[in-house]
Design a protein around this motif. Structure first.
Motif, PDB file in Angstrom:
ATOM      1  N   CYS A 298      84.073  49.910   0.475  1.00  0.00           N
ATOM      2  CA  CYS A 298      84.210  48.993   1.948  1.00  0.00           C
ATOM      3  C   CYS A 298      82.902  48.646   2.218  1.00  0.00           C
ATOM      4  CB  CYS A 298      84.416  50.207   3.066  1.00  0.00           C
ATOM      5  SG  CYS A 298      85.828  51.487   2.596  1.00  0.00           S
ATOM      6  N   GLY A 299      83.175  47.661   3.080  1.00  0.00           N
ATOM      7  CA  GLY A 299      82.059  46.779   3.712  1.00  0.00           C
ATOM      8  C   GLY A 299      81.062  46.353   2.794  1.00  0.00           C
ATOM      9  N   THR A 300      79.728  46.577   2.897  1.00  0.00           N
ATOM     10  CA  THR A 300      78.562  46.271   2.141  1.00  0.00           C
ATOM     11  C   THR A 300      78.682  46.821   0.505  1.00  0.00           C
ATOM     12  OG1 THR A 300      77.059  45.813   4.024  1.00  0.00           O
ATOM     13  CG2 THR A 300      76.021  46.829   1.912  1.00  0.00           C
ATOM     14  N   SER A 301      79.417  47.873   0.461  1.00  0.00           N
ATOM     15  CA  SER A 301      79.381  48.813  -0.685  1.00  0.00           C
ATOM     16  C   SER A 301      80.420  47.985  -1.529  1.00  0.00           C
ATOM     17  CB  SER A 301      79.889  50.234  -0.455  1.00  0.00           C
ATOM     18  OG  SER A 301      78.814  50.914   0.121  1.00  0.00           O
ATOM     19  N   SER A 345      79.512  54.051  -2.345  1.00  0.00           N
ATOM     20  CA  SER A 345      79.540  54.481  -0.923  1.00  0.00           C
ATOM     21  C   SER A 345      78.244  55.082  -0.606  1.00  0.00           C
ATOM     22  CB  SER A 345      80.606  55.577  -0.521  1.00  0.00           C
ATOM     23  OG  SER A 345      80.476  56.080   0.564  1.00  0.00           O
ATOM     24  N   GLN A 346      77.460  54.450   0.254  1.00  0.00           N
ATOM     25  CA  GLN A 346      76.120  54.698   0.566  1.00  0.00           C
ATOM     26  C   GLN A 346      76.179  56.170   1.075  1.00  0.00           C
ATOM     27  OE1 GLN A 346      73.066  56.265   2.800  1.00  0.00           O
ATOM     28  NE2 GLN A 346      74.655  55.526   4.026  1.00  0.00           N
ATOM     29  N   SER A 347      77.031  56.396   2.127  1.00  0.00           N
ATOM     30  CA  SER A 347      77.117  57.804   2.902  1.00  0.00           C
ATOM     31  C   SER A 347      77.870  58.961   1.993  1.00  0.00           C
ATOM     32  CB  SER A 347      77.910  57.812   4.119  1.00  0.00           C
ATOM     33  OG  SER A 347      79.260  57.242   4.043  1.00  0.00           O
ATOM     34  N   THR A 350      83.014  58.154   3.586  1.00  0.00           N
ATOM     35  CA  THR A 350      83.606  56.883   4.196  1.00  0.00           C
ATOM     36  C   THR A 350      85.160  57.381   3.907  1.00  0.00           C
ATOM     37  OG1 THR A 350      82.020  55.436   4.010  1.00  0.00           O
ATOM     38  CG2 THR A 350      84.559  54.594   4.173  1.00  0.00           C
ATOM     39  N   VAL A 396      72.418  51.185  10.920  1.00  0.00           N
ATOM     40  CA  VAL A 396      74.003  51.004  10.859  1.00  0.00           C
ATOM     41  C   VAL A 396      74.044  49.793   9.651  1.00  0.00           C
ATOM     42  CG1 VAL A 396      75.835  49.994  11.725  1.00  0.00           C
ATOM     43  CG2 VAL A 396      74.759  51.970  12.713  1.00  0.00           C
ATOM     44  N   ALA A 397      73.378  48.623   9.566  1.00  0.00           N
ATOM     45  CA  ALA A 397      73.313  47.733   8.833  1.00  0.00           C
ATOM     46  C   ALA A 397      72.786  48.241   7.325  1.00  0.00           C
ATOM     47  CB  ALA A 397      72.700  46.460   9.333  1.00  0.00           C
ATOM     48  N   SER A 398      73.385  48.176   6.318  1.00  0.00           N
ATOM     49  CA  SER A 398      72.984  48.602   5.083  1.00  0.00           C
ATOM     50  C   SER A 398      72.247  47.554   4.459  1.00  0.00           C
ATOM     51  CB  SER A 398      74.282  49.081   4.251  1.00  0.00           C
ATOM     52  OG  SER A 398      74.060  49.510   3.026  1.00  0.00           O
ATOM     53  N   GLN A 405      72.579  50.077  -5.178  1.00  0.00           N
ATOM     54  CA  GLN A 405      73.909  50.058  -5.561  1.00  0.00           C
ATOM     55  C   GLN A 405      74.039  49.185  -7.011  1.00  0.00           C
ATOM     56  OE1 GLN A 405      76.170  49.275  -2.031  1.00  0.00           O
ATOM     57  NE2 GLN A 405      76.643  51.221  -1.715  1.00  0.00           N
ATOM     58  N   LEU A 480      78.312  39.245   6.413  1.00  0.00           N
ATOM     59  CA  LEU A 480      78.512  40.614   7.114  1.00  0.00           C
ATOM     60  C   LEU A 480      77.421  41.061   8.031  1.00  0.00           C
ATOM     61  CD1 LEU A 480      80.428  42.961   7.774  1.00  0.00           C
ATOM     62  CD2 LEU A 480      79.549  43.818   5.466  1.00  0.00           C
ATOM     63  N   LYS A 481      76.143  40.872   7.241  1.00  0.00           N
ATOM     64  CA  LYS A 481      75.155  41.367   7.887  1.00  0.00           C
ATOM     65  C   LYS A 481      74.608  40.585   9.330  1.00  0.00           C
ATOM     66  CE  LYS A 481      74.244  44.044   6.572  1.00  0.00           C
ATOM     67  NZ  LYS A 481      74.724  45.051   5.308  1.00  0.00           N
ATOM     68  N   GLU A 484      77.496  41.691  12.067  1.00  0.00           N
ATOM     69  CA  GLU A 484      77.292  42.865  12.544  1.00  0.00           C
ATOM     70  C   GLU A 484      76.269  43.284  13.306  1.00  0.00           C
ATOM     71  OE1 GLU A 484      75.917  45.323   8.636  1.00  0.00           O
ATOM     72  OE2 GLU A 484      77.248  46.405  10.039  1.00  0.00           O
ATOM     73  N   VAL A 597      81.695  55.916   8.206  1.00  0.00           N
ATOM     74  CA  VAL A 597      83.047  55.826   9.086  1.00  0.00           C
ATOM     75  C   VAL A 597      83.981  56.905   8.676  1.00  0.00           C
ATOM     76  CG1 VAL A 597      84.667  53.829   9.469  1.00  0.00           C
ATOM     77  CG2 VAL A 597      82.382  53.125   9.019  1.00  0.00           C
TER      78      VAL A 597
HETATM   79  O1  M6R Z   1      78.760  54.725   3.564  1.00  0.00           O
HETATM   80  P1  M6R Z   1      79.654  53.649   2.911  1.00  0.00           P
HETATM   81  O2  M6R Z   1      78.924  52.552   1.923  1.00  0.00           O
HETATM   82  O3  M6R Z   1      80.805  54.075   2.208  1.00  0.00           O
HETATM   83  O4  M6R Z   1      80.098  52.541   4.108  1.00  0.00           O
HETATM   84  C1  M6R Z   1      80.824  51.413   3.891  1.00  0.00           C
HETATM   85  C2  M6R Z   1      80.759  50.360   4.984  1.00  0.00           C
HETATM   86  O5  M6R Z   1      81.083  51.140   6.410  1.00  0.00           O
HETATM   87  C3  M6R Z   1      79.134  49.890   5.392  1.00  0.00           C
HETATM   88  O6  M6R Z   1      78.692  49.392   4.012  1.00  0.00           O
HETATM   89  C4  M6R Z   1      79.280  48.759   6.318  1.00  0.00           C
HETATM   90  O7  M6R Z   1      79.865  47.620   5.978  1.00  0.00           O
HETATM   91  C5  M6R Z   1      78.054  48.572   6.695  1.00  0.00           C
HETATM   92  N1  M6R Z   1      77.625  48.919   8.236  1.00  0.00           N
HETATM   93  C6  M6R Z   1      77.481  47.136   6.444  1.00  0.00           C
HETATM   94  O8  M6R Z   1      76.184  46.748   6.992  1.00  0.00           O
END
Ligand code: M6R
Length: 600
Positions: A298-301, A345-347, A350, A396-398, A405, A480-481, A484, A597
């Motif tokens: 999702c998102g940045t990932s 996924s960073q976290s 998700t 929050v902004a990755s 990654q 996106l950056k 957001e 998320v």
């Molecule tokens: O933890 P994740 O990499 O799975 O999160 C995915 C997205 O929610 C995350 O990359 C989001 O798009 C960032 N806030 C972007 O900066």
């Protein structure tokens, strides 16, 4: 997203809970609360807004050795004091914090809780009322807790206090993350080890549908059916200084600056004794055995996944599809015969990605998770894990997770290519070293990016990013950056695509940021810039040394064409950062967003 903390021990719980909630602020929230218990007195404090507002509302004369706390990111009901957690049952006997979404809350309300007076709009309140109902019907609290859990459908991490028992916190989880931390004469509960690092680095993972009885001396884990589970604790290897801002005004800037260091850490972590970048054989064999790779994120990932596709296809000649998890989950494409799934996924928490992983495992396929968080749900539930070694990402902004990654995907692509007999004409370690130096040079040039942000973005309503080939993917991430954190409506497009519709939006002065680092499309992207300039756009071309022309606004140092995203993304991160600053936005905690998320 929502965060939970809990403490039971010998010292005043208030400050530990508040500090813990401050450490969870990065996940995103719009209200917060704590409940503390002394004997059969439970005091609840909750506020809409920031932890600082909650802190101001807490009565400092109340002391208690047990408590639970919560940061809420609104799903059911607006952000308000009434909807903030903790929630209490009608009699006030039970007090609960909950993270997740109870999908059948409305049915439970209608079928099991008629006549109950609900004071919030949340799905959470049904949980605490249901426990009270079962206790009123004669069940003991532990049995009522189990009966309640058996009724719930959806995701939850929850912690419960009982007014008539000040020696226990009842805990359970399903799909939402939750850990129990161990101490001498105290124990804690936290959504994330970072929250309670202040008191312990020893944690026990909890699995879905387990319940935990936490006292100050003991932690008893059981299945829903009452079987006891033994599980050894692990040490959370997070350096407390990693989660501090230090001298930086914002985590985001600190994390952007950390990127060269992260590149070097990744190289160290993936080097064997001979100094060669390598990946666990089982993973490479699994990738080699697959006929197609499916990246889900999702998102940045997801944007990192798009770059990863290019790397794997170019280097290892293996077909790759990249999917947005929330779509893949409900609209799975026709799969190849021997697929392998890569979750980025960073976290590692998700919910959209996790839902896909569950489906993929049910179908009997193998999965690899690329994540920053060892022991996260996506890591535990996949067959293989590759870690990012980026250190905690708090903003929050990755930013650093994205480049990490891509670097890990590059190593994976390189090792897979070697295994498949496709040797590259470059040495990857050397190329990533060049990348690290280039990022460092960009981070040293912040005034330039501050000036670009001021010139192009301080008053605009919208902005476009264009690029071709891999530059298009960097444009998507740049947009996106920017959107957001600065709330400028920003969109990324393939350079050739604007003229198929979106060019209608170009007006006098509309900022168009064009990324131009790829020789094969250098002339065509510059042609696209001319098209928008002819309609009044204010172009900002970010090119690469060797491909630059006089019209370019910024030229990044030259790196191997495969790895340009690692470098060209940095100007977009810094421009977004300064645009948000110029517009007085809350850079690290943008409105409506959550870091982790954990709801679908
Ligand atoms: O933890 P994740 O990499 O799975 O999160 C995915 C997205 O929610 C995350 O990359 C989001 O798009 C960032 N806030 C972007 O900066």
């Amino acid at each position: 997203m929502c965060g939970i903390v809990g403490y039971i021990g010998n010292v005043d719980a208030k400050e530990i809970l508040l500090k813990g909630l401050e450490k969870l602020e990065y996940r995103g929230y719009d209200s917060a609360g704590i409940a503390v218990q002394t004997g059969n007195e439970i005091s609840v404090f909750k506020e809409k807004g920031r932890i600082a507002d909650l802190r101001a509302a807490v009565d400092s004369s109340v002391t208690a050795n047990t408590g639970i706390g919560h940061t809420r990111w609104a799903t059911h009901g607006v952000p308000s004091q009434e909807n903030a957690h903790p929630h209490q049952s009608t009699s006030g006997r039970f007090t609960l914090v909950h993270n997740g979404v109870i999908e059948n809350y409305d049915i439970i309300k209608r079928e099991a809780l008629q006549g109950v007076n609900f004071v919030s709009e949340t799905d959470t309140e049904v949980i605490v009322q249901l426990i009270e109902k079962y206790v009123n019907e004669g069940q003991d609290v532990e049995t009522a807790f189990r009966s309640m859990l058996k009724k719930l459908e959806g995701s939850y991490a929850l912690a419960l206090l009982d007014k008539e028992n000040d020696e226990t916190i009842f805990v359970a989880k399903n799909k939402s993350p939750l850990l129990v931390g161990l101490g001498e004469d105290f124990n804690v509960v936290a959504s994330d080890a970072m929250a309670m690092l202040q008191v312990t680095d020893q944690y026990v993972e909890l699995m879905d549908k387990e319940i935990v009885i936490v006292t100050k001396e003991n932690v008893t884990i059981q299945t829903l059916n009452g079987e006891t589970v033994e599980r050894a604790p692990y040490t959370a290897e997070i350096d407390a200084s990693d989660i501090e801002k230090g001298t930086y005004a914002h985590y985001m800037l600190k994390e952007i600056d950390e990127q060269p260091l992260v590149m070097r850490k990744i190289m160290q972590a993936y080097q064997n004794d001979a100094g060669t970048l390598t990946i666990d054989n089982d993973i490479v064999n699994a990738i080699d055995a697959a006929d197609r790779l499916y990246i889900v994120a999702c998102g940045t990932s997801y944007h990192a996944g798009l770059v990863g596709k290019q790397l794997i296809e170019n280097m290892a000649k293996k077909p790759v599809e990249v999917h947005v998890a929330s779509e893949f989950n409900y609209n799975m494409p026709l799969l190849s015969e021997k697929p392998l799934f890569i979750f980025i996924s960073q976290s590692g928490e998700t919910a959209d990605s996790r839902a896909c992983l569950v489906q993929v495992k049910e179908k009997g396929h193998k999965a690899l998770t690329i994540t920053n968080v060892a022991g996260s749900t996506l890591s535990r539930e996949a067959d293989y894990t590759l870690l990012l070694h980026a250190g905690p990402e708090i903003a929050v902004a990755s930013t650093k997770a994205y480049t990490a990654q891509i670097a890990v995907l590059a190593i994976l692509a390189n090792v897979t290519a070697e295994k498949r007999g496709y040797n590259q004409s470059f040495d990857l370690a050397q190329e990533l070293g060049i990348v690290a130096n280039a990022i460092e040079a960009l981070c040293d040039d912040k005034e330039e990016f501050e000036a670009i942000a001021r010139e192009y973005l301080s008053t605009t309503r919208n902005a476009f990013f264009i690029g071709r080939a891999v530059d298009n993917y960097v444009g998507l991430e740049g947009a996106l950056k920017l959107k957001e954190i600065s709330y400028i409506q920003a969109e990324g497009f393939a350079g050739g695509e604007l003229k198929h519709g979106t060019i209608a939006l170009i007006e006098d002065g509309t900022p168009v940021i064009a990324i131009a680092t790829q020789e094969k499309v250098n002339l065509s992207i510059r042609g696209n810039v001319k098209e928008v300039v002819a309609r009044g756009a204010n172009p900002c071309i970010i090119s690469m040394k060797g491909l630059d022309t006089d019209e370019d606004r910024y030229v990044v140092p030259e790196v191997h064409p495969y790895f340009t995203p690692l470098v060209s993304v940095v100007p977009t991160q810094l421009i977004a950062y300064y645009a948000a600053l110029h517009r007085d936005c809350d850079v690290d905690k943008p409105r409506n967003l959550a870091k982790s998320v954990t709801v679908e």
